[in-house]
Design a protein around this motif. Sequence first.
Motif, PDB file in Angstrom:
ATOM      1  N   THR A   1       0.834  -1.195   0.000  1.00 34.30           N
ATOM      2  CA  THR A   1       0.000   0.000   0.000  1.00 34.30           C
ATOM      3  C   THR A   1       0.867   1.243   0.000  1.00 34.30           C
ATOM      4  O   THR A   1       2.057   1.200   0.310  1.00 34.30           O
ATOM      5  CB  THR A   1      -0.911   0.027   1.238  1.00 34.30           C
ATOM      6  OG1 THR A   1      -0.096   0.139   2.416  1.00 34.30           O
ATOM      7  CG2 THR A   1      -1.746  -1.233   1.340  1.00 34.30           C
ATOM      8  N   ALA A   2       0.218   2.366  -0.344  1.00 38.05           N
ATOM      9  CA  ALA A   2       0.961   3.623  -0.398  1.00 38.05           C
ATOM     10  C   ALA A   2       1.597   3.943   0.950  1.00 38.05           C
ATOM     11  O   ALA A   2       2.738   4.384   1.034  1.00 38.05           O
ATOM     12  CB  ALA A   2       0.027   4.766  -0.821  1.00 38.05           C
ATOM     13  N   SER A   3       0.845   3.703   2.038  1.00 35.71           N
ATOM     14  CA  SER A   3       1.352   4.056   3.351  1.00 35.71           C
ATOM     15  C   SER A   3       2.466   3.133   3.822  1.00 35.71           C
ATOM     16  O   SER A   3       3.155   3.428   4.793  1.00 35.71           O
ATOM     17  CB  SER A   3       0.214   4.067   4.383  1.00 35.71           C
ATOM     18  OG  SER A   3      -0.484   2.848   4.382  1.00 35.71           O
ATOM     19  N   GLU A   4       2.661   1.995   3.151  1.00 33.34           N
ATOM     20  CA  GLU A   4       3.776   1.110   3.464  1.00 33.34           C
ATOM     21  C   GLU A   4       5.045   1.567   2.743  1.00 33.34           C
ATOM     22  O   GLU A   4       6.149   1.218   3.138  1.00 33.34           O
ATOM     23  CB  GLU A   4       3.440  -0.328   3.072  1.00 33.34           C
ATOM     24  CG  GLU A   4       2.384  -0.974   3.979  1.00 33.34           C
ATOM     25  CD  GLU A   4       1.953  -2.334   3.477  1.00 33.34           C
ATOM     26  OE1 GLU A   4       2.008  -2.558   2.251  1.00 33.34           O
ATOM     27  OE2 GLU A   4       1.560  -3.180   4.295  1.00 33.34           O
ATOM     28  N   GLN A   5       4.897   2.339   1.664  1.00 33.56           N
ATOM     29  CA  GLN A   5       6.053   2.834   0.921  1.00 33.56           C
ATOM     30  C   GLN A   5       6.757   3.945   1.680  1.00 33.56           C
ATOM     31  O   GLN A   5       7.963   4.111   1.595  1.00 33.56           O
ATOM     32  CB  GLN A   5       5.603   3.351  -0.449  1.00 33.56           C
ATOM     33  CG  GLN A   5       4.997   2.288  -1.345  1.00 33.56           C
ATOM     34  CD  GLN A   5       4.416   2.897  -2.613  1.00 33.56           C
ATOM     35  OE1 GLN A   5       4.741   4.010  -2.986  1.00 33.56           O
ATOM     36  NE2 GLN A   5       3.533   2.172  -3.276  1.00 33.56           N
ATOM     37  N   ALA A   6       5.993   4.741   2.436  1.00 31.95           N
ATOM     38  CA  ALA A   6       6.524   5.869   3.199  1.00 31.95           C
ATOM     39  C   ALA A   6       5.532   6.180   4.309  1.00 31.95           C
ATOM     40  O   ALA A   6       4.339   5.917   4.178  1.00 31.95           O
ATOM     41  CB  ALA A   6       6.719   7.080   2.295  1.00 31.95           C
ATOM     42  N   PRO A   7       5.995   6.747   5.434  1.00 28.92           N
ATOM     43  CA  PRO A   7       5.062   7.097   6.509  1.00 28.92           C
ATOM     44  C   PRO A   7       4.077   8.169   6.069  1.00 28.92           C
ATOM     45  O   PRO A   7       4.426   9.054   5.292  1.00 28.92           O
ATOM     46  CB  PRO A   7       5.982   7.598   7.626  1.00 28.92           C
ATOM     47  CG  PRO A   7       7.239   8.006   6.938  1.00 28.92           C
ATOM     48  CD  PRO A   7       7.381   7.078   5.771  1.00 28.92           C
ATOM     49  N   VAL A   8       2.856   8.072   6.571  1.00 27.86           N
ATOM     50  CA  VAL A   8       1.812   9.036   6.235  1.00 27.86           C
ATOM     51  C   VAL A   8       1.193   9.576   7.516  1.00 27.86           C
ATOM     52  O   VAL A   8       0.856   8.813   8.430  1.00 27.86           O
ATOM     53  CB  VAL A   8       0.704   8.392   5.376  1.00 27.86           C
ATOM     54  CG1 VAL A   8      -0.412   9.406   5.096  1.00 27.86           C
ATOM     55  CG2 VAL A   8       1.262   7.867   4.077  1.00 27.86           C
ATOM     56  N   LEU A   9       1.051  10.887   7.598  1.00 25.38           N
ATOM     57  CA  LEU A   9       0.322  11.549   8.680  1.00 25.38           C
ATOM     58  C   LEU A   9      -0.914  12.170   8.063  1.00 25.38           C
ATOM     59  O   LEU A   9      -0.802  13.075   7.227  1.00 25.38           O
ATOM     60  CB  LEU A   9       1.194  12.620   9.338  1.00 25.38           C
ATOM     61  CG  LEU A   9       0.486  13.612  10.278  1.00 25.38           C
ATOM     62  CD1 LEU A   9      -0.203  12.892  11.431  1.00 25.38           C
ATOM     63  CD2 LEU A   9       1.469  14.641  10.805  1.00 25.38           C
ATOM     64  N   THR A  10      -2.088  11.691   8.431  1.00 25.58           N
ATOM     65  CA  THR A  10      -3.326  12.253   7.893  1.00 25.58           C
ATOM     66  C   THR A  10      -3.855  13.321   8.847  1.00 25.58           C
ATOM     67  O   THR A  10      -3.845  13.146  10.066  1.00 25.58           O
ATOM     68  CB  THR A  10      -4.405  11.169   7.688  1.00 25.58           C
ATOM     69  OG1 THR A  10      -4.712  10.540   8.944  1.00 25.58           O
ATOM     70  CG2 THR A  10      -3.914  10.110   6.706  1.00 25.58           C
ATOM     71  N   VAL A  11      -4.313  14.430   8.262  1.00 27.40           N
ATOM     72  CA  VAL A  11      -4.881  15.537   9.028  1.00 27.40           C
ATOM     73  C   VAL A  11      -6.261  15.821   8.446  1.00 27.40           C
ATOM     74  O   VAL A  11      -6.386  16.474   7.414  1.00 27.40           O
ATOM     75  CB  VAL A  11      -3.994  16.794   8.961  1.00 27.40           C
ATOM     76  CG1 VAL A  11      -4.576  17.888   9.850  1.00 27.40           C
ATOM     77  CG2 VAL A  11      -2.565  16.473   9.382  1.00 27.40           C
ATOM     78  N   ASP A  12      -7.286  15.286   9.086  1.00 23.47           N
ATOM     79  CA  ASP A  12      -8.657  15.439   8.593  1.00 23.47           C
ATOM     80  C   ASP A  12      -9.432  16.419   9.462  1.00 23.47           C
ATOM     81  O   ASP A  12      -8.997  16.798  10.548  1.00 23.47           O
ATOM     82  CB  ASP A  12      -9.369  14.083   8.598  1.00 23.47           C
ATOM     83  CG  ASP A  12      -8.887  13.156   7.500  1.00 23.47           C
ATOM     84  OD1 ASP A  12      -8.728  13.632   6.354  1.00 23.47           O
ATOM     85  OD2 ASP A  12      -8.648  11.969   7.768  1.00 23.47           O
ATOM     86  N   GLY A  13     -10.621  16.798   8.974  1.00 24.98           N
ATOM     87  CA  GLY A  13     -11.488  17.680   9.736  1.00 24.98           C
ATOM     88  C   GLY A  13     -12.278  18.599   8.826  1.00 24.98           C
ATOM     89  O   GLY A  13     -12.024  18.676   7.620  1.00 24.98           O
TER      90      GLY A  13
END
Length: 227
Positions: A2-14
Amino acid sequence: MTASEQAPVLTVDGPGGAGKGTISQLLARKLGWHLLDSGALYRLTALAAMKQAVAFDDETALAGVAGALDVRFEPSPGDEPARVFLNGADATTAIRTEECGDRASRVAALPSVRQALLQRQRDFCQPPGLVADGRDMGTVVFPDASHKVFLTASAEERARRRHEQLLAQGEDVKLADLIEEIQVRDERDVNRSTAPLKPADDARVVDTTGLSIDEVLDQVLAVTGHT
């Protein structure tokens, strides 16, 4: 993978006006990560549709517009939002109007449009990492993200912030009208059938009402372990 396994991802929702854009830009700069402003993609779809005179009740045509977007982001100095380019032209200001925001909220409720933009958003995930700003980043686009944050604030607080921005741009808008528009937009986003606005089960919820930018940034950085 998955994309998030290729590099760390920080999601900022709201919801809009909770401070996602400013905080995401600061986070990306501090961490040295890439930035995805997913809301800009929906605003760009709305802007492109208006320019092409596409009807906003024609879901198929709108999905075609979304899939063909020629978009580029460029970092800005200070706390300013990233510059956004559509077909090579600077669209940063054009996509931030109230009309474009309202049309973008309508477009974002269409399943075909969301599907057309899904992989495009995931393609932004590249080393060394990605800060993904949006409304369904942690629930739909990057469900396996290493860190998830959901920023919120009262409708009155968000309207006040937006009112200040518009006044600074020379626009004369009534605060009461902005509060009403935000409440209507929230209702639409929360109750849409596809990817409704809500925190991911594993997201840290931060209420930014009454907090300074530095206070919000410190709380979010604590989530990532980068204090």
